[in-house]
Design a protein around this motif. Structure first.
Motif, short mmCIF file in Angstrom:
data_model
loop_
_atom_site.label_atom_id
_atom_site.label_comp_id
_atom_site.label_asym_id
_atom_site.label_seq_id
_atom_site.Cartn_x
_atom_site.Cartn_y
_atom_site.Cartn_z
N GLN A 5 0.58 -1.21 0.15
CA GLN A 5 -0.10 -0.13 0.05
C GLN A 5 0.68 1.05 0.30
OE1 GLN A 5 -3.85 0.36 -0.04
NE2 GLN A 5 -2.82 2.64 -0.35
N THR A 6 1.67 1.23 0.83
CA THR A 6 2.86 2.16 0.88
C THR A 6 3.20 2.61 -0.87
OG1 THR A 6 3.03 2.04 3.61
CG2 THR A 6 4.64 3.36 2.03
N LEU A 7 4.03 1.49 -0.88
CA LEU A 7 4.38 1.76 -2.01
C LEU A 7 3.75 1.96 -3.80
CD1 LEU A 7 6.71 -1.62 -2.71
CD2 LEU A 7 7.90 0.83 -2.48
N VAL A 8 2.67 2.25 -3.23
CA VAL A 8 1.19 2.19 -4.96
C VAL A 8 1.07 3.52 -3.72
CG1 VAL A 8 -0.94 2.37 -4.95
CG2 VAL A 8 0.64 0.11 -5.41
N ASP A 9 1.58 4.14 -3.12
CA ASP A 9 0.87 5.21 -2.53
C ASP A 9 2.15 6.37 -3.21
OD1 ASP A 9 -1.70 4.72 -1.85
OD2 ASP A 9 -0.84 5.16 0.72
N ILE A 10 3.14 5.87 -2.75
CA ILE A 10 4.12 7.31 -3.57
C ILE A 10 4.57 7.16 -4.63
CG2 ILE A 10 7.11 6.41 -2.69
CD1 ILE A 10 6.67 5.46 -0.29
N LEU A 11 4.29 5.62 -5.11
CA LEU A 11 4.23 6.10 -6.94
C LEU A 11 3.58 6.59 -7.51
CD1 LEU A 11 4.93 4.26 -9.73
CD2 LEU A 11 2.86 2.77 -8.99
N VAL A 12 1.91 6.75 -6.76
CA VAL A 12 0.96 7.56 -7.44
C VAL A 12 1.03 9.03 -7.15
CG1 VAL A 12 -1.70 8.20 -7.15
CG2 VAL A 12 -0.99 5.45 -7.27
N PHE A 13 1.71 9.29 -5.65
CA PHE A 13 2.55 10.60 -5.53
C PHE A 13 2.89 11.18 -6.29
CE2 PHE A 13 4.21 13.71 -3.18
CZ PHE A 13 3.92 14.51 -2.63
N CYS A 39 -4.21 1.43 -8.00
CA CYS A 39 -5.00 1.21 -7.51
C CYS A 39 -6.37 -0.06 -7.63
CB CYS A 39 -5.85 2.70 -6.67
SG CYS A 39 -4.75 3.89 -6.32
N GLY A 40 -6.51 -0.20 -8.54
CA GLY A 40 -7.26 -0.93 -9.10
C GLY A 40 -6.70 -2.56 -8.94
N LEU A 41 -5.02 -2.82 -9.15
CA LEU A 41 -4.55 -2.96 -9.80
C LEU A 41 -4.28 -3.58 -7.83
CD1 LEU A 41 -2.34 -5.79 -10.90
CD2 LEU A 41 -0.58 -3.97 -10.78
N GLU A 43 -6.37 -3.49 -5.08
CA GLU A 43 -7.38 -3.86 -4.71
C GLU A 43 -7.32 -5.65 -4.97
OE1 GLU A 43 -9.94 -1.98 -2.71
OE2 GLU A 43 -7.97 -1.25 -2.43
N LEU A 44 -7.38 -5.68 -6.36
CA LEU A 44 -7.02 -6.93 -6.55
C LEU A 44 -6.19 -7.88 -5.57
CD1 LEU A 44 -8.64 -8.61 -8.56
CD2 LEU A 44 -6.37 -8.14 -10.47
N SER A 45 -5.40 -7.06 -5.47
CA SER A 45 -4.35 -8.11 -4.99
C SER A 45 -4.94 -7.98 -3.02
CB SER A 45 -3.05 -7.00 -4.69
OG SER A 45 -2.80 -6.34 -3.55
N LYS A 46 -4.94 -6.74 -2.56
CA LYS A 46 -6.09 -7.27 -1.07
C LYS A 46 -7.06 -8.66 -1.54
CE LYS A 46 -5.39 -2.59 0.09
NZ LYS A 46 -6.49 -1.61 0.38
N SER A 47 -8.16 -8.89 -2.62
CA SER A 47 -9.11 -9.52 -2.84
C SER A 47 -8.98 -10.88 -2.62
CB SER A 47 -10.49 -9.57 -3.53
OG SER A 47 -9.59 -9.73 -5.11
N PHE A 48 -7.55 -11.15 -2.82
CA PHE A 48 -6.81 -12.44 -3.41
C PHE A 48 -6.71 -12.59 -1.77
CE2 PHE A 48 -5.27 -11.47 -7.57
CZ PHE A 48 -6.58 -11.33 -8.48
N PHE A 49 -6.02 -12.24 -0.78
CA PHE A 49 -6.15 -12.54 0.89
C PHE A 49 -7.34 -13.81 1.25
CE2 PHE A 49 -2.09 -9.62 0.53
CZ PHE A 49 -1.38 -10.17 1.47
N ASP A 50 -8.63 -12.63 0.76
CA ASP A 50 -10.00 -13.56 1.26
C ASP A 50 -10.39 -13.80 0.06
OD1 ASP A 50 -11.67 -13.78 3.36
OD2 ASP A 50 -12.30 -11.98 3.33
#
Length: 72
Positions: A5-13, A39-41, A43-50
Motif C-alpha cells: 500500500q505504501t509503495l503504491v501511494d508513493i508511486l501515485v504521488f 489502485c485497482g491492481l 484492490e485486486l491483490s487485497k481480495s486475493f487474501f480473502d
C-alpha cells in the motif's frame, strides 16, 4: 500488505513529477491513468487474501463502490 500500500501511494504521488520532463503537460492525465490502474491492481491483490469472502473484504469493497457481488 501495508508495505505494498505504501509503495503504491508513493508511486501515485511521484508519478506526475517523474513524467513531467518527458511528456510535459500530459503528465497529469497520465498520472491519473497510472493511479487508476495501480489502485485497482492493489484492490485486486487485497481480495486475493480473502478468496472465499470469509472476512468480509469482498462485501466491504463492493458496498464502497456500489457494485453488486457475483459471489453469494
Amino acid at each position: 500488505m501495508q508495505f505494498v500500500q505504501t509503495l503504491v501511494d508513493i508511486l501515485v504521488f511521484l508519478a506526475p513529477f517523474a513524467l513531467y520532463p518527458k511528456v510535459g503537460a500530459w503528465s497529469v492525465p497520465l498520472a491519473a491513468l497510472l493511479a487508476y490502474f495501480y489502485c485497482g491492481l492493489l484492490e485486486l491483490s487485497k481480495s486475493f487474501f480473502d478468496i472465499f469472502g470469509r472476512e468480509g473484504y469482498l462485501e466491504q469493497a463492493g458496498n464502497a463502490w456500489g457494485i453488486r457481488q457475483c459471489i453469494p
